[in-house]
Scaffold this motif. Structure first.
Motif, PDB file in Angstrom:
ATOM      1  N   PRO A  83      58.903  44.212 153.320  1.00 42.78           N
ATOM      2  CA  PRO A  83      58.421  44.875 152.095  1.00 42.78           C
ATOM      3  C   PRO A  83      58.559  46.387 152.118  1.00 42.78           C
ATOM      4  CG  PRO A  83      56.577  44.282 153.490  1.00 42.78           C
ATOM      5  CD  PRO A  83      57.800  43.727 154.161  1.00 42.78           C
ATOM      6  N   VAL A  84      58.451  46.988 153.301  1.00 41.27           N
ATOM      7  CA  VAL A  84      58.504  48.450 153.437  1.00 41.27           C
ATOM      8  C   VAL A  84      59.583  48.855 154.445  1.00 41.27           C
ATOM      9  CG1 VAL A  84      57.202  50.538 154.011  1.00 41.27           C
ATOM     10  CG2 VAL A  84      56.036  48.598 152.933  1.00 41.27           C
ATOM     11  N   GLU A 206      57.512  41.731 143.690  1.00 41.37           N
ATOM     12  CA  GLU A 206      58.310  42.016 144.877  1.00 41.37           C
ATOM     13  C   GLU A 206      59.025  40.759 145.376  1.00 41.37           C
ATOM     14  OE1 GLU A 206      58.197  45.060 148.602  1.00 41.37           O
ATOM     15  OE2 GLU A 206      56.285  44.340 147.828  1.00 41.37           O
ATOM     16  N   THR A 238      52.868  39.617 151.577  1.00 41.15           N
ATOM     17  CA  THR A 238      54.271  39.777 151.977  1.00 41.15           C
ATOM     18  C   THR A 238      54.835  38.533 152.663  1.00 41.15           C
ATOM     19  OG1 THR A 238      53.684  40.709 154.137  1.00 41.15           O
ATOM     20  CG2 THR A 238      53.967  42.259 152.312  1.00 41.15           C
ATOM     21  N   LEU A 308      53.505  45.357 157.180  1.00 45.93           N
ATOM     22  CA  LEU A 308      52.611  46.369 156.602  1.00 45.93           C
ATOM     23  C   LEU A 308      51.773  47.072 157.670  1.00 45.93           C
ATOM     24  CD1 LEU A 308      51.362  44.364 153.487  1.00 45.93           C
ATOM     25  CD2 LEU A 308      53.070  46.177 153.518  1.00 45.93           C
TER      26      LEU A 308
END
Length: 375
Positions: A83-84, A206, A238, A308
């Protein structure tokens, strides 16, 4: 009582409460499956660290009811659902980084046939020694993200000048989310190469973007639908992306609806938990328990990827002082890489871990001074 108080003192039932208690609430697994729906299962690593020397799926393909298989080679876009940060791989073909890491997935005419088929895979590994806990990671300086430091005042001088000092270590375990509905995704092919995905996720937008990147398609070709989350508690913020991506890959390859539903035990093996933490501290304080200075080393088990973990650990840092005014403080925060499943968001998102640390220190100070910790 004013109108504001009346509004917020009124008991209001949850909008789905009646359906929940009567069993009428429709979850993803309750959706009527289109005719010809296939069912998926994941073949995952049985070691924590090593290399895949040989992968033979011929018996899997020949297994009763099997319609197709997907591996890393079948991914048209990116092999990543991070996700990041990058590094949350869908499938691995060479390097194994945790027990339970997906290697391939199969679609068959029933869930039982799919789960039987994955057991027929012949995988040869070259095992390596894994790092599985925080202390091992610290010893080997194994970090998934850069160490962060936060200081204010002169903690060392404040501690040295204090009449009372304590040092200690604290350990805090993780937790599984144990959401009401396990990880699940149903992908249905539509016209013009588009896909409709029913999934139990806390982040549908997302999910859309990540699946589109995995399939190398436009975002608007992916339609993500969420009726109920099933009590995600952070476990579907996520981690659900992986299962949506796998069901979508199979559905696109076979041009058939594909449902991927994990059993609870498999869900707990493959998905991340709340971050467990290890703390070492030194604190200086007065006779009445006032903290003059505090130094804390905090380290969390992030697992094999970042997910995360950056934000979770930052939140833990920000909650170290909790409700207390500590004028002199030094915090070192290590984000440890281990050969375990990637830990993720969990209700509180790092705040409970930080609060646990300082509240434990407060208790230890109170015990040392023989005073009531609540005062």
């Amino acid at each position: 009582m004013n109108n504001f108080d009346k509004i917020f003192s009124t008991e209001m039932p949850h909008e789905s409460a009646e359906k929940h208690v009567t069993g009428l609430a429709k979850y993803t697994d309750d959706i009527i499956e289109p005719k010809g729906t296939l069912h998926a299962a994941i073949g995952w690593s049985k070691i924590s660290k090593g290399k895949i020397i040989k992968l033979d799926l011929r018996d899997v393909l020949k297994s009763e009811g099997v319609c197709g298989i997907v591996t890393e080679k079948d991914i048209p876009g990116i092999n990543d659902v991070g996700p990041v940060f990058k590094g949350d791989y869908i499938f691995t073909s060479k390097k194994v980084e945790y027990f339970g890491q997906p290697i391939f997935a199969v679609a068959a005419k029933s869930i039982d046939l799919a789960r039987k088929a994955v057991l027929k895979a012949k995988i040869k590994y070259r095992k390596e020694k894994p790092i599985v806990n925080i202390k091992e990671a610290l010893k080997n300086k194994s970090y998934i993200l850069k160490t962060r430091k936060l200081t204010t005042g002169d903690s060392k001088n404040a501690i040295n000048k204090s009449k009372n000092k304590l040092t200690g270590e604290l350990e805090l375990g993780g937790q599984d989310h144990f959401y009401l509905e396990g990880q699940i995704s149903l992908t249905i092919p539509k016209e013009d190469d588009s896909l409709k995905i029913y999934t139990s996720t806390q982040h549908p937008s997302e999910t859309q973007q990540i699946v589109a990147k995995v399939l190398k398609q436009n975002f608007n070709s992916i339609d993500v639908n969420v009726r109920r989350i099933g009590g995600g508690f952070g476990g579907k913020e996520t981690q659900s992306f992986l299962f949506a991506a796998i069901s979508a890959l199979l559905a696109k390859k076979l041009n058939k609806p594909v449902k991927l539903r994990l059993d609870r035990d498999e869900d707990m093996i493959i998905t991340g938990k709340r971050h467990d933490f290890y703390f070492k501290y030194e604190v200086g304080f007065s006779e009445n328990g006032k903290i003059n200075g505090l130094e804390v080393m905090m380290a969390s088990r992030c697992g094999y990827s970042a997910d995360l973990s950056g934000a979770v650990n930052d939140r833990a840092v920000y909650n170290i002082d909790n409700a207390y005014l500590i004028p002199n403080i030094k915090i070192i925060s290590h984000r440890c890489k281990t050969n375990t499943v990637s830990n993720t968001a969990f209700r509180g998102f790092g705040a409970p871990q930080g609060s646990f640390c300082i509240e434990s220190i407060i208790d230890n100070i109170a015990n040392y001074l023989n005073i009531d910790p609540y005062k």
